[in-house]
Motif scaffolding. Sequence first.
Motif, short mmCIF file in Angstrom:
data_model
loop_
_atom_site.label_atom_id
_atom_site.label_comp_id
_atom_site.label_asym_id
_atom_site.label_seq_id
_atom_site.Cartn_x
_atom_site.Cartn_y
_atom_site.Cartn_z
N ARG A 267 -0.59 6.50 9.99
CA ARG A 267 -1.14 5.42 9.36
C ARG A 267 -2.04 5.95 8.04
O ARG A 267 -2.85 6.79 8.27
N LEU A 268 -1.89 5.17 6.93
CA LEU A 268 -2.58 5.65 5.84
C LEU A 268 -3.62 4.47 5.15
O LEU A 268 -3.05 3.40 5.14
N ARG A 269 -4.78 5.10 4.96
CA ARG A 269 -5.86 3.95 4.31
C ARG A 269 -6.17 4.55 2.97
O ARG A 269 -6.58 5.50 2.86
N GLY A 270 -6.32 3.58 1.89
CA GLY A 270 -6.50 3.83 0.56
C GLY A 270 -5.53 3.63 -0.24
O GLY A 270 -4.46 3.17 0.23
N GLN A 271 -5.49 3.94 -1.57
CA GLN A 271 -4.43 3.84 -2.42
C GLN A 271 -3.18 4.61 -2.36
O GLN A 271 -3.69 6.00 -1.65
N LEU A 272 -2.22 4.14 -2.17
CA LEU A 272 -1.00 4.97 -1.69
C LEU A 272 -0.22 5.22 -3.21
O LEU A 272 0.00 4.31 -4.05
N ASN A 273 -0.06 6.77 -3.62
CA ASN A 273 0.74 7.00 -4.82
C ASN A 273 2.12 7.23 -4.33
O ASN A 273 2.47 8.24 -3.75
N LEU A 274 2.92 6.11 -4.27
CA LEU A 274 4.34 6.20 -3.94
C LEU A 274 5.27 7.20 -4.81
O LEU A 274 5.97 7.94 -4.12
#
Length: 168
Positions: A38-45
């Motif tokens: 699980r990731l929180r914050g902006q995601l740089n795809l």
Amino acid sequence: VAGPRTEALPLSFAQQRLWFLDQLEPNTAFYNCPATVRLRGQLNLEALERTFTEISRRHEVLRTSFVVVDGEARQQIAEPAPFKLVLLDLSTIADEFRNGEAQRLARMEAATPFDLSAGELLRVKVVRLAAEEHMVLLTTHHIISDGWSMGVLIKEVDTLYQAYSEGQ
């Protein structure tokens, strides 16, 4: 530096056992190794895609398929290629249904069998829950990984992703 592999390679004893079991009962997800992060914050795809491209380049086993050559199971290692992430966007689903749908997708992914002869024994799907909340679904077949190596993979993803996100 080793060049491209042109010959099929023998299987390890553990790989032989798992390949044999796959032949006895094909199209089963019993030997899948799923992980959810699980990731929180902006995601740089773009950085995440570059991360998996680099990890796949570094680790031949992630580019390996298991084929029969002259009646014998062999490893066939593909050349490195850009990794393409699958993005599933659930951000438009009502809040009360979103987590349930994400869990359903995670179960479906974990239950999807691999074709050992087709390669691509690492699958990565990104589930967007909200603008700054994502789940990454990682699934490998046990013939190329185990619980310990999945932990190593996740740590390597974290390190490379941070570096690429910071332009390093």
